[in-house]
Scaffold this motif. Structure first.
Motif, short mmCIF file in Angstrom:
data_model
loop_
_atom_site.label_atom_id
_atom_site.label_comp_id
_atom_site.label_asym_id
_atom_site.label_seq_id
_atom_site.Cartn_x
_atom_site.Cartn_y
_atom_site.Cartn_z
N LYS A 1 0.79 -1.98 0.12
CA LYS A 1 0.09 -0.21 -0.01
C LYS A 1 0.94 1.28 -0.06
CE LYS A 1 -4.45 0.95 2.02
NZ LYS A 1 -5.57 0.40 1.19
N GLN A 2 -0.02 2.11 -0.90
CA GLN A 2 0.90 3.60 -1.52
C GLN A 2 0.89 4.33 0.33
OE1 GLN A 2 0.23 5.44 -4.49
NE2 GLN A 2 1.35 3.43 -6.02
N ILE A 3 1.76 5.00 0.88
CA ILE A 3 1.97 5.85 2.17
C ILE A 3 1.61 7.29 1.80
CG2 ILE A 3 4.15 6.20 2.82
CD1 ILE A 3 2.94 5.87 5.82
N GLY A 4 0.56 7.49 2.83
CA GLY A 4 -0.12 8.86 2.62
C GLY A 4 0.89 9.95 2.91
N VAL A 5 1.56 11.27 2.51
CA VAL A 5 2.00 12.33 3.44
C VAL A 5 1.98 12.29 5.02
CG1 VAL A 5 2.34 14.46 3.21
CG2 VAL A 5 2.58 13.26 0.70
#
Length: 118
Positions: free
Chosen positions: A44-48
């Motif tokens: 999963k791509q982590i958000g800022v």
């Protein structure tokens, strides 16, 4: 291109270094254990927003999570090597050391060609 698996491995490294479980980190940032697991494995791509929260909880810079393999002090380097070697056989250790020596030699060879420094 952003390698989210590398960022995840840095998060896992600092989480373990601080002695937090995935559940503890999830609670501290207002997330879930599956989310932490997915982020740490790059699924999963982590958000800022979560990246900043994790950096604050783990007491590391966002840059440290993004570029965590940039080691500037001997203690951090030794800790990373200890973790790397923890589950390796003597044969694997020998190969890793020889690979590192070769990489160092190659880097120095080509860095002197590109900028004239050692």
């Amino acid at each position: 291109m952003i390698d989210f698996a590398v960022i995840g491995s840095h998060i896992k490294y600092y989480r373990n270094k601080r002695g937090y479980s995935q559940a503890e980190l999830a609670e501290k940032i207002g997330s879930s254990v599956p989310y932490i697991s997915y982020v740490e494995t790059g699924k999963k791509q982590i958000g800022v927003e979560y990246l900043v929260r994790i950096a604050e909880v783990l007491n590391v810079s966002v840059d440290g999570l993004l570029m965590g393999n940039t080691v500037t002090d001997k203690e951090s380097a030794l800790e990373m090597l200890d973790e790397l070697f923890r589950d390796t056989s003597p044969y694997e250790k020998a190969i890793i050391i020889e690979t590192a020596r070769s990489a160092k030699q190659t880097l120095r060879k080509y860095s002197t060609l590109s900028d004239g420094s050692k």
